[in-house]
Design an enzyme around this catalytic site. Structure first.
Site, PDB file in Angstrom:
ATOM      1  N   TRP A 192      36.536  44.740  33.904  1.00 50.28           N
ATOM      2  CA  TRP A 192      35.767  45.948  33.670  1.00 50.28           C
ATOM      3  C   TRP A 192      34.822  46.064  32.570  1.00 50.28           C
ATOM      4  O   TRP A 192      33.761  46.515  32.673  1.00 50.28           O
ATOM      5  CB  TRP A 192      36.899  47.173  33.390  1.00 50.28           C
ATOM      6  CG  TRP A 192      37.701  47.342  34.484  1.00 50.28           C
ATOM      7  CD1 TRP A 192      39.194  46.972  34.424  1.00 50.28           C
ATOM      8  CD2 TRP A 192      37.483  47.544  35.708  1.00 50.28           C
ATOM      9  NE1 TRP A 192      39.785  47.377  35.572  1.00 50.28           N
ATOM     10  CE2 TRP A 192      38.769  47.501  36.479  1.00 50.28           C
ATOM     11  CE3 TRP A 192      36.391  47.653  36.618  1.00 50.28           C
ATOM     12  CZ2 TRP A 192      38.823  47.887  37.752  1.00 50.28           C
ATOM     13  CZ3 TRP A 192      36.593  47.726  37.909  1.00 50.28           C
ATOM     14  CH2 TRP A 192      37.612  48.155  38.423  1.00 50.28           C
ATOM     15  N   ASP A 233      35.322  52.599  27.323  1.00 51.93           N
ATOM     16  CA  ASP A 233      35.888  52.911  28.506  1.00 51.93           C
ATOM     17  C   ASP A 233      37.430  53.003  28.063  1.00 51.93           C
ATOM     18  O   ASP A 233      38.114  52.088  28.070  1.00 51.93           O
ATOM     19  CB  ASP A 233      35.639  51.619  29.502  1.00 51.93           C
ATOM     20  CG  ASP A 233      36.220  51.746  30.871  1.00 51.93           C
ATOM     21  OD1 ASP A 233      36.899  52.777  31.118  1.00 51.93           O
ATOM     22  OD2 ASP A 233      36.031  51.001  31.641  1.00 51.93           O
ATOM     23  N   LYS A 269      43.927  56.993  36.483  1.00 55.59           N
ATOM     24  CA  LYS A 269      45.126  56.195  35.743  1.00 55.59           C
ATOM     25  C   LYS A 269      45.963  57.029  34.731  1.00 55.59           C
ATOM     26  O   LYS A 269      47.248  57.318  35.058  1.00 55.59           O
ATOM     27  CB  LYS A 269      44.539  55.221  34.735  1.00 55.59           C
ATOM     28  CG  LYS A 269      44.300  53.731  35.628  1.00 55.59           C
ATOM     29  CD  LYS A 269      42.989  53.814  35.992  1.00 55.59           C
ATOM     30  CE  LYS A 269      42.680  52.506  36.981  1.00 55.59           C
ATOM     31  NZ  LYS A 269      41.206  52.050  36.676  1.00 55.59           N
TER      32      LYS A 269
HETATM   33  C1  LIG Z   1      40.275  51.346  37.106  1.00 55.22           C
HETATM   34  C2  LIG Z   1      39.269  51.116  35.922  1.00 55.22           C
HETATM   35  C3  LIG Z   1      37.810  51.142  36.227  1.00 55.22           C
HETATM   36  C4  LIG Z   1      37.285  51.306  37.558  1.00 55.22           C
HETATM   37  O1  LIG Z   1      37.472  52.667  37.883  1.00 55.22           O
HETATM   38  P1  LIG Z   1      36.757  53.334  38.875  1.00 55.22           P
HETATM   39  O2  LIG Z   1      36.798  54.874  39.077  1.00 55.22           O
HETATM   40  O3  LIG Z   1      37.506  52.896  40.293  1.00 55.22           O
HETATM   41  O4  LIG Z   1      35.398  52.974  39.149  1.00 55.22           O
HETATM   42  C5  LIG Z   1      36.826  50.884  34.947  1.00 55.22           C
HETATM   43  N1  LIG Z   1      37.462  50.480  33.889  1.00 55.22           N
HETATM   44  C6  LIG Z   1      38.797  50.671  33.678  1.00 55.22           C
HETATM   45  C7  LIG Z   1      39.369  50.163  32.215  1.00 55.22           C
HETATM   46  C8  LIG Z   1      39.673  50.807  34.722  1.00 55.22           C
HETATM   47  O5  LIG Z   1      40.964  50.596  34.467  1.00 55.22           O
END
Ligand SMILES: *Cc1c(COP(=O)(O)O)cnc(C)c1O
Length: 367
Positions: free
Chosen positions: A103, A172, A196
């Site tokens: 990511w 993030d 999540k």
């Molecule tokens: C799942 C995830 C993403 C991607 O998320 P989307 O909503 O599918 O774009 C980005 N960063 C992290 C840390 C993730 O766990």
């Protein structure tokens, strides 16, 4: 109704049962209004109440200071990979990124479209098995921000403490927001896809310091400008109403259980049980280095890939689902976010012990 399984999926992920049940009822008849949740206008007082409540609860739980805006956006966390640099790096500004996994790497690629990006650390050569200590990298003093992924969902690594730098932090937090206390005032921007730890897919939460809104360039599309959404209370266009509703319910659930500190204790307790089994012998190997271990995603291997396949299928047969590791590293991964109950972790630990006893690894003779 079928019996609920233990869902170790990495995202979309397990939600509290009481939230699902309340949502199911409101989908048909929202708060006794005679209109279903999926049908109700985003301009109705009922929905305005929902989005106000979600924002207020998030502010309260995370102790978000008044000079920050909370936005509910679409496009997933992945859209933040470009929205962050598009809004914050105009005019040839620089930023520093830490490459700690898939990511982060994707965010770096997008950021390079908009600014001068310095990648100050990478654990790619070690298959992203750790996050750096502060001493392992330097932040370019001209950088507008230091970007990092607080929990690396795929590799099961997590910044146990946040980078110690005077540079503004951008993070993030898709896979660990609300799992532990955060001093928001150290951050310029925090974002998280909801699927999540916060709710369902379809909404991304952005927490942004107000003064940064002045940096958003005029010459970018209206929908991609943070200022647009900040000025309109996330209602410039139709927001993902049902997803915001579920986020509100999940936040209420966290609050009822005692808030973020209680989540943190629960998460430490749960992950310690799985790491305990991993550390009890040499059958299971954790992917992450000890100091980088995640409380949210435990990635591990068995002695052979054949045993891993057998482990995953036998686990699924007794209701332990979603244990397959990400396709980029293989092996197994147990995602145990806030809403994942202790009982399921205990079941997994018992299964791991039984499986190791029943399936001894054949010793490969030393050459
Ligand atoms: C799942 C995830 C993403 C991607 O998320 P989307 O909503 O599918 O774009 C980005 N960063 C992290 C840390 C993730 O766990």
């Amino acid at each position: 109704m079928s019996e609920r399984v233990c869902n170790f999926g990495p995202g979309p992920a397990a939600l509290p049962l009481e939230v699902l049940e309340q949502t199911a009822a409101d989908i048909v008849d929202f708060q006794n209004s005679g209109i279903g949740l999926l049908e109700i206008s985003h301009r109705s007082p009922e929905f305005q109440g929902v989005i106000n409540s979600a924002e207020a609860l998030l502010r309260e739980l995370m102790q978000i200071p008044d000079n920050y805006k909370v936005l509910f956006l679409q496009g997933g966390a992945s859209s933040q990979f470009f929205m962050v640099p598009m809004n914050l790096l105009s005019g040839g500004r620089k930023a520093t990124y830490l490459n700690t996994g898939t990511w982060a790497k994707k965010a770096i690629a997008e950021a390079r479209l908009f600014g001068a990006i310095d990648v100050a650390f990478s654990s790619e050569a070690e298959r992203f098995n750790r996050v750096p200590a502060d001493s392992e990298y330097a932040v370019d003093p001209d950088s507008e921000y230091l970007y990092f992924v607080s929990n690396n969902t795929i590799y099961g690594t997590q910044f146990r403490s946040f980078p110690g730098t005077d540079t503004m932090l951008v993070s993030d937090m898709s896979s660990d927001i609300l799992s532990r206390p955060v001093d928001v005032s150290r951050f310029g921007l925090i974002f998280a896809g909801a699927q999540k730890n916060l709710g369902p897919a379809g909404v991304t939460v952005v927490i942004i310091r107000e003064d940064l809104l002045d940096r958003c360039p005029d010459a970018i599309p209206t929908m991609l400008k943070y200022r647009t959404h900040a000025d309109k209370g996330s209602m410039f266009n139709t927001p993902p109403c049902a997803a915001v509703y579920v986020v509100d319910k999940v936040l209420q659930w966290v609050k009822n259980l005692g808030g973020i500190e209680v989540m943190q204790k629960r998460n430490e307790e749960k992950s310690a049980i799985v790491y305990g089994v991993i550390d009890s012998g040499d059958y299971y190997r954790g992917h992450a280095e000890h100091g980088s271990r995640s409380h949210m995603n435990v990635s591990f291997n068995l002695p052979t890939s054949e045993l891993e396949a057998k482990f995953i299928s036998e686990a699924a047969a007794i209701g332990l689902k979603g244990l397959k590791g990400h396709r980029s590293i293989g092996g197994c991964r147990a995602s145990i976010y806030n809403a994942f109950e202790l009982e399921g972790v205990n079941k997994l630990a018992a299964f791991m012990e039984r499986f190791a006893a029943d399936n001894p690894a054949r010793r490969i003779p030393a050459v």
